[in-house]
Design a protein around this motif. Structure first.
Motif, short mmCIF file in Angstrom:
data_model
loop_
_atom_site.label_atom_id
_atom_site.label_comp_id
_atom_site.label_asym_id
_atom_site.label_seq_id
_atom_site.Cartn_x
_atom_site.Cartn_y
_atom_site.Cartn_z
N PHE A 171 0.79 -1.33 0.12
CA PHE A 171 0.01 -0.09 0.16
C PHE A 171 0.48 1.22 -0.01
N ASN A 172 2.33 0.73 0.74
CA ASN A 172 2.99 2.34 0.92
C ASN A 172 4.65 1.53 0.46
N PRO A 173 5.16 2.32 -0.41
CA PRO A 173 6.43 2.33 -1.04
C PRO A 173 7.65 2.08 0.00
N ASN A 174 7.62 2.51 1.16
CA ASN A 174 8.26 2.21 2.43
C ASN A 174 7.86 1.35 2.69
N ASP A 175 9.31 0.22 2.85
CA ASP A 175 10.15 -0.69 2.92
C ASP A 175 10.90 -0.55 4.57
N GLY A 176 11.36 -0.11 5.08
CA GLY A 176 12.45 0.18 6.37
C GLY A 176 11.57 0.30 7.46
N PRO A 177 12.28 0.29 8.44
CA PRO A 177 11.46 0.13 10.08
C PRO A 177 10.93 1.52 10.55
N ILE A 178 9.59 1.16 11.38
CA ILE A 178 8.90 2.51 10.86
C ILE A 178 7.96 2.36 12.32
N ALA A 179 9.40 1.39 13.91
CA ALA A 179 8.75 1.60 15.01
C ALA A 179 9.86 2.11 15.22
N VAL A 180 9.61 3.37 16.69
CA VAL A 180 11.00 3.81 16.81
C VAL A 180 11.71 2.91 18.31
N PRO A 181 12.58 3.10 18.12
CA PRO A 181 13.85 1.91 19.33
C PRO A 181 13.34 2.47 20.23
N LEU A 182 13.44 1.66 21.67
CA LEU A 182 12.77 1.57 22.44
C LEU A 182 14.42 1.10 23.55
N ILE A 183 15.34 2.43 24.71
CA ILE A 183 16.41 1.91 25.65
C ILE A 183 15.81 2.02 26.64
N HIS A 184 16.13 0.71 27.13
CA HIS A 184 16.41 0.93 28.67
C HIS A 184 17.47 0.06 29.24
N ASN A 185 17.72 1.10 30.75
CA ASN A 185 19.37 0.80 30.73
C ASN A 185 20.21 0.47 30.25
N ASN A 186 20.98 -0.44 29.92
CA ASN A 186 21.80 -0.80 29.39
C ASN A 186 21.73 -1.89 27.66
N TRP A 187 19.52 -1.86 27.53
CA TRP A 187 19.79 -2.63 26.57
C TRP A 187 19.31 -1.84 25.76
N VAL A 188 18.92 -2.10 24.62
CA VAL A 188 18.06 -1.28 23.06
C VAL A 188 17.13 -2.90 22.29
N LEU A 203 23.73 -1.88 24.68
CA LEU A 203 23.03 -0.49 24.37
C LEU A 203 25.01 -0.28 23.92
N LYS A 204 26.39 -0.63 24.94
CA LYS A 204 27.46 -0.04 24.43
C LYS A 204 28.36 -0.71 23.56
N THR A 205 28.09 -1.81 22.82
CA THR A 205 28.60 -2.44 21.91
C THR A 205 27.84 -3.03 20.30
N GLY A 206 26.00 -3.03 21.29
CA GLY A 206 25.65 -3.39 19.64
C GLY A 206 25.81 -5.01 20.08
N LYS A 207 26.10 -5.87 20.92
CA LYS A 207 25.69 -7.52 20.61
C LYS A 207 24.90 -8.26 20.52
N VAL A 208 24.06 -8.76 19.99
CA VAL A 208 22.11 -9.14 20.27
C VAL A 208 22.66 -9.92 21.49
N VAL A 209 21.98 -9.84 22.13
CA VAL A 209 21.30 -10.48 23.64
C VAL A 209 20.37 -11.33 23.00
N TRP A 210 19.49 -11.25 22.58
CA TRP A 210 17.71 -12.03 21.84
C TRP A 210 17.68 -11.52 21.35
N SER A 211 16.91 -12.10 19.83
CA SER A 211 15.51 -12.32 19.07
C SER A 211 14.65 -13.47 19.11
N ARG A 212 13.62 -12.78 18.88
CA ARG A 212 12.44 -13.17 18.26
C ARG A 212 11.66 -12.83 17.19
#
Length: 422
Positions: free
Chosen positions: A108-125, A139-148
């Motif tokens: 419906f819209n040509p946008n193909d990139g993320p829409i949701a704003v990141p959320l920062i909490h303590n030392n995590w993004v 937050l400090k390194t960008g290392k993936v802690v978990w994903s779903r």
């Protein structure tokens, strides 16, 4: 601080991460209500507009940035990669970058990139990608802690524009507007550290509205607008505390976030839905009114100011849009700036910072009496949908090609120490 706003901010503080002055760690700022904390904003701009501190290219997407302790998190798409980047908020210098493959194509819209704003909490993004990839990064390194992969796990369709709702943290749980109605997973709670599923609730599709939270009558409420409902959930277990029909079937979306004012709640949408005003009572809730007038906002969340609401009435894509201030108790319009154009907005230092979708940045008084413009400047020459962010006097705005850092305050923030890139 104004009494009503002060009470509201104090209550919301109990349900959100602790922030320092100048932080903008989530959608709509430290309190999720588009009010900045302890910012001093100049009442005028030099010739040519606000000073440009730095700028850099960005990929596709409408996600605004988040800022925590002078680390800025950018979420965008470049090529076939959905990318999370940390930058020095003062200089724009890269700190780390994390990427994951993505194959979404807009329909419906040509946008193909993320829409949701990141959320920062303590030392995590926490980020929520356009195809439902929910992840936690250091937050400090960008290392993936978990994903779903929420869409695959909970059998969610892409919807009209992919994922567009930013998660929220309430009572140390990550609550997400997932939209897995076939799995009773309209809303899902995840553990912050491991990403485990803690509970799931509601047989409803997701919306593009981001949830908010409130502490009322001795308990916490997580307040969501889903595809077809305005719902208050118990963050402990997902039990429904209240629910109202909100939204319409067919080619419509709910995009604006719910707004809590004292014991009342306001929701708004376009497409013939209009506004809803209700009261959160100790036992149940009640609807006070619903009407397309005075506000039917396509996706802009209005700002509460001394008990009144200031926001956009209308749509970006069809017809005209006006900027209005009205009393939600009486529906009386205090003032209206007709044919203003579509925009998103925030409040700081009793001023409105308004980012119009035509690329114009506007500064106005946060007035209940009349629209009082202080300054205006063309910042972009393209459609600008991403929410602005304000941190330590620096305003961050982006379109689909460029992220700009503009100086609105009088004092420059302290430069953070450089962190080793990932």
């Amino acid at each position: 601080m104004r009494i009503l706003q002060g009470i509201l901010l104090l209550l919301i503080l109990f349900t959100n991460p602790v922030c320092q002055a100048g932080d903008w760690p989530q959608i709509l700022g430290p309190y999720r209500n588009a009010h900045a904390a302890d910012e001093t904003i100049a009442a005028s701009w030099p010739a040519g507009g606000p000073e440009l501190k730095w700028q850099r290219p960005v990929g596709s997407g409408f996600a605004g940035v988040a800022v925590f302790q002078n680390t800025l998190v950018l979420f965008h798409r470049v090529g076939d990669q959905e990318i999370v980047e940390a930058l020095n908020a003062v200089t724009g210098e890269p700190i780390w970058k994390q990427s994951a493959p993505v194959s979404y194509r807009g329909t419906f819209n040509p946008n193909d990139g993320p829409i949701a704003v990141p959320l920062i909490h303590n030392n995590w993004v926490y980020t929520y990608g356009i195809t439902g990839r929910l992840q936690c990064l250091e937050l400090k390194t960008g290392k993936v802690v978990w994903s779903r992969d929420t869409h695959k796990e909970f059998q969610v369709s892409d919807g009209y524009f992919g994922v567009g709702s930013t998660p929220i943290i309430v009572e140390e749980k990550l609550l997400v507007n997932v939209g897995g109605k076939r799995k009773n997973a309209g809303v899902v709670a995840f553990s912050l550290d491991k990403g485990f599923t803690l509970w799931q609730a509601l047989q409803d599709d997701a919306s593009y509205s981001s949830p908010t939270s409130a502490f009322r009558h001795g308990r916490f409420y997580a307040i969501f607008i889903t595809r077809l409902h305005l719902t208050g959930l118990d963050p402990k277990n997902g039990n429904v505390l209240f629910q109202f029909p909100f939204g319409k079937r067919g080619p419509t979306v709910n995009g604006a976030d719910p707004v809590v004012i004292g014991n009342n709640i306001f929701a708004t949408a376009s497409y013939g839905v209009g506004g809803f005003w209700g009261q959160i009572e100790q036992i149940g809730t009640r609807e006070i009114w619903r009407s397309e007038k005075p506000m039917s906002s396509q996706y802009t969340t209005p700002i509460e100011y001394d008990g009144k609401l200031i926001g956009i009435d209308g749509r970006q894509d069809i017809g005209t849009a006006r900027l209005i201030c009205f009393d939600p108790q009486t529906r009386k319009v205090e003032w209206a700036e007709n044919d203003f154009g579509y925009a998103t907005l925030l409040e700081a230092d009793n001023k409105l910072i308004i980012m119009k979708t035509d690329g114009t940045l506007v500064l106005a008084e946060a007035s209940l009496d009349a629209y009082k413009e202080l300054a205006s400047e063309q910042i972009f020459h393209s459609t600008t949908r991403a929410l602005p962010a304000l941190s330590n006097g620096l305003l961050y705005v982006r379109d689909s090609k460029t992220l700009k850092c503009l100086k609105l305050g009088s004092d420059a923030p302290v430069t953070p120490e450089k962190t080793t890139t990932n």
